[in-house]
Write a protein that holds these residues in place. Structure first.
Motif, PDB file in Angstrom:
ATOM      1  N   LYS A   1       0.830  -1.214   0.000  1.00 37.50           N
ATOM      2  CA  LYS A   1       0.000   0.000   0.000  1.00 37.50           C
ATOM      3  C   LYS A   1       0.861   1.259   0.000  1.00 37.50           C
ATOM      4  CE  LYS A   1      -4.332  -1.593   1.882  1.00 37.50           C
ATOM      5  NZ  LYS A   1      -5.492  -1.124   2.616  1.00 37.50           N
TER       6      LYS A   1
ATOM      7  N   GLU B   1       3.980   1.467  -1.124  1.00 38.91           N
ATOM      8  CA  GLU B   1       4.628   1.544  -2.440  1.00 38.91           C
ATOM      9  C   GLU B   1       3.658   2.082  -3.497  1.00 38.91           C
ATOM     10  OE1 GLU B   1       5.988  -2.474  -2.910  1.00 38.91           O
ATOM     11  OE2 GLU B   1       7.881  -2.076  -1.879  1.00 38.91           O
ATOM     12  N   ASN B   2       2.409   1.639  -3.449  1.00 39.97           N
ATOM     13  CA  ASN B   2       1.412   2.138  -4.403  1.00 39.97           C
ATOM     14  C   ASN B   2       1.130   3.618  -4.189  1.00 39.97           C
ATOM     15  OD1 ASN B   2       1.174  -0.314  -5.721  1.00 39.97           O
ATOM     16  ND2 ASN B   2      -0.542  -0.994  -4.473  1.00 39.97           N
TER      17      ASN B   2
ATOM     18  N   LYS C   1       3.999   5.477  -5.766  1.00 40.96           N
ATOM     19  CA  LYS C   1       3.864   5.503  -7.217  1.00 40.96           C
ATOM     20  C   LYS C   1       2.860   6.585  -7.638  1.00 40.96           C
ATOM     21  CE  LYS C   1       4.671   0.582  -7.914  1.00 40.96           C
ATOM     22  NZ  LYS C   1       4.012  -0.663  -8.338  1.00 40.96           N
ATOM     23  N   LYS C   2       1.774   6.681  -6.902  1.00 42.55           N
ATOM     24  CA  LYS C   2       0.713   7.645  -7.254  1.00 42.55           C
ATOM     25  C   LYS C   2       1.127   9.091  -6.948  1.00 42.55           C
ATOM     26  CE  LYS C   2      -4.130   8.619  -6.314  1.00 42.55           C
ATOM     27  NZ  LYS C   2      -5.305   8.245  -5.524  1.00 42.55           N
TER      28      LYS C   2
END
Length: 72
Positions: free
Chosen positions: A59, A61-62, A65-66
Motif C-alpha cells: 500500500k 509503495e502504491n 507511485k501515485k
C-alpha cells in the motif's frame, strides 16, 4: 536487460522519507491505516513494521507511485 519496475533501485527508506516529507505522518495514516503511522510514529518503527508486513508495504509503495512518481 529491461526492468520495467518503477521502484527498481528505490529503497523502502527513501520511499517512506519522501512520502513523509510530502504528506507527513497524518497523511500516511489517512492513506494506510496502520498504527505505526498514528501512535508515536518514527521512521525506524515504521520501516520495521513495513519490512515485516507485506500488505502494508504494498500500500505504501502504491501510494508512492501515485503521489511521487505520478503513476496510477
Amino acid at each position: 536487460m529491461n526492468n520495467t519496475d518503477p521502484l527498481h533501485g528505490i529503497t523502502l527508506k527513501r520511499i517512506l522519507e519522501e512520502l513523509h516529507t510530502k504528506i507527513g505522518w497524518q497523511g500516511l495514516y489517512a492513506s494506510v491505516k496502520v498504527n505505526c503511522f498514528h501512535s508515536n510514529p518514527t521512521m525506524n518503527s515504521s520501516l520495521n513494521f513495513l519490512r515485516k508486513t507485506e500488505w502494508a508495504r504494498v500500500k505504501v509503495e502504491n501510494l508512492y507511485k501515485k503521489l511521487i512518481l505520478k503513476i496510477d
